[in-house]
Design an enzyme around this catalytic site. Structure first.
Site, PDB file in Angstrom:
ATOM      1  N   HIS A 328       1.147  -1.830   0.098  1.00 15.60           N
ATOM      2  CA  HIS A 328      -0.513  -0.140  -0.018  1.00 15.60           C
ATOM      3  C   HIS A 328       0.946   1.257  -0.197  1.00 15.60           C
ATOM      4  O   HIS A 328       0.068   2.375  -0.801  1.00 15.60           O
ATOM      5  CB  HIS A 328      -0.716   0.038   1.003  1.00 15.60           C
ATOM      6  CG  HIS A 328      -2.280   0.771   1.330  1.00 15.60           C
ATOM      7  ND1 HIS A 328      -2.242   2.020   0.615  1.00 15.60           N
ATOM      8  CD2 HIS A 328      -3.087   0.649   1.742  1.00 15.60           C
ATOM      9  CE1 HIS A 328      -3.594   1.885   0.594  1.00 15.60           C
ATOM     10  NE2 HIS A 328      -4.103   1.990   1.267  1.00 15.60           N
ATOM     11  N   LYS A 411     -30.767   2.416  -5.902  1.00 11.05           N
ATOM     12  CA  LYS A 411     -31.131   3.371  -6.727  1.00 11.05           C
ATOM     13  C   LYS A 411     -31.943   4.489  -7.043  1.00 11.05           C
ATOM     14  O   LYS A 411     -32.263   5.689  -7.245  1.00 11.05           O
ATOM     15  CB  LYS A 411     -29.737   3.588  -7.779  1.00 11.05           C
ATOM     16  CG  LYS A 411     -27.939   4.100  -7.596  1.00 11.05           C
ATOM     17  CD  LYS A 411     -27.309   3.821  -9.179  1.00 11.05           C
ATOM     18  CE  LYS A 411     -25.958   4.028  -9.050  1.00 11.05           C
ATOM     19  NZ  LYS A 411     -25.570   3.753  -9.869  1.00 11.05           N
ATOM     20  N   LYS A 412     -32.892   2.800  -6.552  1.00 15.04           N
ATOM     21  CA  LYS A 412     -33.875   3.608  -7.675  1.00 15.04           C
ATOM     22  C   LYS A 412     -34.689   4.184  -6.076  1.00 15.04           C
ATOM     23  O   LYS A 412     -35.758   4.787  -6.026  1.00 15.04           O
ATOM     24  CB  LYS A 412     -34.971   1.809  -7.311  1.00 15.04           C
ATOM     25  CG  LYS A 412     -34.858   1.603  -9.235  1.00 15.04           C
ATOM     26  CD  LYS A 412     -35.520   0.223  -8.909  1.00 15.04           C
ATOM     27  CE  LYS A 412     -34.865  -0.358 -10.739  1.00 15.04           C
ATOM     28  NZ  LYS A 412     -35.943  -1.874 -10.935  1.00 15.04           N
ATOM     29  N   PHE A 413     -34.159   3.797  -4.856  1.00 12.99           N
ATOM     30  CA  PHE A 413     -34.935   5.164  -3.568  1.00 12.99           C
ATOM     31  C   PHE A 413     -33.979   6.183  -4.012  1.00 12.99           C
ATOM     32  O   PHE A 413     -34.450   6.948  -2.640  1.00 12.99           O
ATOM     33  CB  PHE A 413     -33.860   3.690  -2.126  1.00 12.99           C
ATOM     34  CG  PHE A 413     -34.693   2.583  -2.011  1.00 12.99           C
ATOM     35  CD1 PHE A 413     -35.723   1.841  -2.776  1.00 12.99           C
ATOM     36  CD2 PHE A 413     -33.879   1.381  -1.563  1.00 12.99           C
ATOM     37  CE1 PHE A 413     -35.790   1.136  -2.598  1.00 12.99           C
ATOM     38  CE2 PHE A 413     -34.055   0.687  -1.565  1.00 12.99           C
ATOM     39  CZ  PHE A 413     -35.154  -0.223  -1.960  1.00 12.99           C
ATOM     40  N   ASP A 418     -22.877   4.407  -1.816  1.00 20.15           N
ATOM     41  CA  ASP A 418     -22.186   4.042  -0.848  1.00 20.15           C
ATOM     42  C   ASP A 418     -23.113   4.625   0.696  1.00 20.15           C
ATOM     43  O   ASP A 418     -22.278   3.971   2.146  1.00 20.15           O
ATOM     44  CB  ASP A 418     -21.113   5.190  -1.463  1.00 20.15           C
ATOM     45  CG  ASP A 418     -20.011   5.021  -0.052  1.00 20.15           C
ATOM     46  OD1 ASP A 418     -18.998   3.978  -0.493  1.00 20.15           O
ATOM     47  OD2 ASP A 418     -19.364   5.968   0.704  1.00 20.15           O
ATOM     48  N   SER A 442     -12.237   6.182   3.486  1.00 21.30           N
ATOM     49  CA  SER A 442     -11.481   6.831   2.892  1.00 21.30           C
ATOM     50  C   SER A 442     -12.017   7.475   2.053  1.00 21.30           C
ATOM     51  O   SER A 442     -12.898   7.137   0.784  1.00 21.30           O
ATOM     52  CB  SER A 442     -10.580   5.528   1.821  1.00 21.30           C
ATOM     53  OG  SER A 442      -9.729   5.880   1.344  1.00 21.30           O
TER      54      SER A 442
END
Length: 571
Positions: A328, A411-413, A418, A442
């Site tokens: 990382h 997404k329909k809501f 996220d 993050s």
């Protein structure tokens, strides 16, 4: 993930300029804005707002007083802010945070990179390639095609909110390594024109496979022949696990590295062969089946058949399952996510020629990379194996795969997928512990030159109010929905500000970094709430791909959890 679709110069906002002499990948690099420094008032307000849902009224009163002292006209914050702005405005400084953060968060960090720093992806099964030889060859073919675009600078930049983002970290992807040192590690890169080989590890034995011969990249069939030969050559007992040394505490590994180098002059050449390799392919003698077995394999494995300092390690098991481990320190997850998504996409959708049967007769054999292992070196290896087992044994891992719905329904809501999942995480923690604690998500700041990440502080007054309502028998569903939407909006506001460089944590970090040796530490930093509010009981992040069935990393504090999540279309 940020998209990489091509854009015309005419559609870019003012201030962005294409420099075509830099090649497609870096053509916007010099015109990217610099990471801003928020005002003291902005950060003070946002910081106190983030404390309210975490503290008692008495604690909040003490914290408010410490903040007010810090930002007062003659307070310590003003002088530190002046210094930070001067650093930001220095024409020789592209990003005021970059070097500080790489050092403090990664290179000076002394705990083992596995499990505490590195992360993994678990790949979807390839039903056409159950044979690990074929799986390894296809992955290598695809990764080399991606590498070619990076090396030539032809890879299309990524975009966030239609703005080009920083591509600088791609230079640390191939032919690169982290090197253990005191008091801080350092990264190295090697000329890709001089080092055209991959490193293959099987039963702790290292092999170099040239991926270009006579100016021509090896075909998939030629790579299959090479991998098959490695399986034959390594079909003995395991060799001394020199790779286990990279699993150690960084100071311990630094000392062990000195022992390794002093054991025999040829060990330096073996190290360079490993560190200069384009990337690593680990051929594990394991056959993980369940999602949790796979996650364990890619998160840490057996601690031996790896070289944990390499930024890219593809892992292929005897049953043809595969995954990836990333180091990382110089790259965040988005570049390696793009690499792995690309590799899986071209394999599953046959976008490259994997079927050319031609195999040249003049190809070199895989070349063994051998270390001289003395008693002293073996003693270091034995300790590393023991320490690795102890560290990993203290961790638990669980994979939850929910098939009921995904981002398509969310997404329909009219809701951010996220933010939706972040609130679910908050509610789950609340139900387990009866309270909400500091949570990190993050936020990418790659739209700025050399940008990496900023903290999104997920816990808000709105999220706590919603969790309380969900646990209350007196709350009705309408009020719960209203509170949920307020919590989502609060989250979106914070993560948007963080991505714009207006978060709390990096600014306060930068100001503290400018304290002179012996200078009094301001009360803000001595306030217990400061340390508590950035003790990440939940460390969370999202990277989603239809080609992955797992992704993750370790917790940040021992009382906490590391929660990686993917939100695909239907799961």
């Amino acid at each position: 993930m940020a998209s990489a679709s091509k854009r015309s110069n005419s559609s870019l906002p003012a201030g962005y300029v294409e420099d075509k002499s830099k090649g497609p990948m870096l053509r916007f690099q010099d015109s990217l804005p610099r990471l801003p420094v928020p005002t003291l008032e902005e950060t003070a307000s946002r910081y106190l707002k983030s404390l309210r849902p975490l503290l008692s009224s008495t604690e909040l009163e003490a914290s408010t007083k410490a903040v007010e002292q810090f930002i007062a006209p003659n307070g310590p914050g003003c002088k530190l802010q002046e210094k930070l702005i001067a650093r930001r405005e220095d024409p020789n400084t592209k990003n005021w945070m970059y070097e500080w953060w790489n050092d403090a968060a990664y290179l000076s960090y002394r705990d083992p990179v596995v499990p505490y720093v590195s992360y993994f992806y678990s790949h979807r099964d390839d039903r056409r390639r159950r044979d690990p030889v074929k799986r390894a060859a296809a992955i290598t073919t695809a990764a080399l095609e991606f590498k070619k675009q990076v090396d030539l600078g032809t890879l299309e930049p990524e975009y966030m909110k239609k703005l080009p983002i920083c591509m600088d970290s791609y230079k640390w992807m191939f032919n690169a390594s982290r090197v253990a040192a005191k008091p801080a590690d350092f990264p190295v890169t090697f000329d890709p024109n001089q080092h055209k080989h991959i490193l293959v590890i099987r039963k702790n034995q290292f092999y170099k496979i040239a991926h270009e011969v006579g100016g021509k990249q090896l075909s998939t069939a030629e790579l299959e022949q090479a991998f098959k030969r490695v399986y034959e050559l390594a079909n003995t007992q395991r060799a001394p696990a020199v790779g286990a040394l990279t699993s150690e505490n960084r100071d311990v590994w630094t000392d062990a590295r000195a022992v390794l180098l002093s054991a025999d002059p040829t060990n330096a050449k073996a190290l360079e062969a490993i560190e200069s390799a384009s990337f690593v392919v680990c051929l594990d003698d394991a056959a993980p089946v369940t999602l949790e077995e796979r996650a364990h394999a890619y998160w840490h494995g057996d601690g031996q058949n790896r070289w944990y300092d390499k930024p890219l390690q593809f892992i292929v098991n005897d049953n043809g399952t595969s995954g990836f481990m990333g180091e990382h320190s110089m790259m965040d997850g988005t570049p390696t996510h793009r690499l792995n998504d690309y590799v899986m996409d071209v394999i599953f959708n046959n976008k490259l020629n994997f079927s050319d049967p031609t195999v040249r007769s003049n190809l070199p054999e895989p070349q063994a990379v051998r270390f001289v292992v003395t008693k002293e070196v073996q003693s270091e290896i034995d300790r590393a194996i023991k320490d690795f087992g102890s560290v990993i044994g203290q961790h638990e891992l669980a994979v939850q795969s929910y098939q009921g719905y995904g981002k398509g329904l969310i997404k329909k809501f009219r809701c951010s997928p996220d933010a939706y999942v972040q609130m679910i995480i908050q509610l789950a923690y609340y139900k387990m512990y009866g309270k909400n604690r500091p949570t990190y998500e993050s936020a990418a700041t790659r739209r700025f030159q050399l940008g990496r990440t900023e903290t999104c502080r997920t816990v808000s007054e709105a999220s706590v109010a919603w969790c309380n309502a969900m646990a209350s028998a007196e709350a009705d569903d309408k009020s719960r929905v209203d509170l949920f939407r307020k919590a989502v909006d609060s989250h979106l506001e914070y993560i948007g500000a963080a991505s714009d460089g207006k978060g709390v944590d990096r600014h306060l970090f930068g100001l503290k970094r400018l304290l002179e040796p012996g200078q009094d530490v301001p009360a803000l930093y001595q306030d217990p709430a400061f340390a508590y509010s950035c003790s990440w009981y939940l460390s969370t992040s999202q990277l989603s791909s239809e080609f992955f069935n797992g992704y993750g990393w370790s917790q940040v504090i021992d009382d906490g959890f590391g929660i990686a999540y993917m939100i695909n279309e239907n799961k």
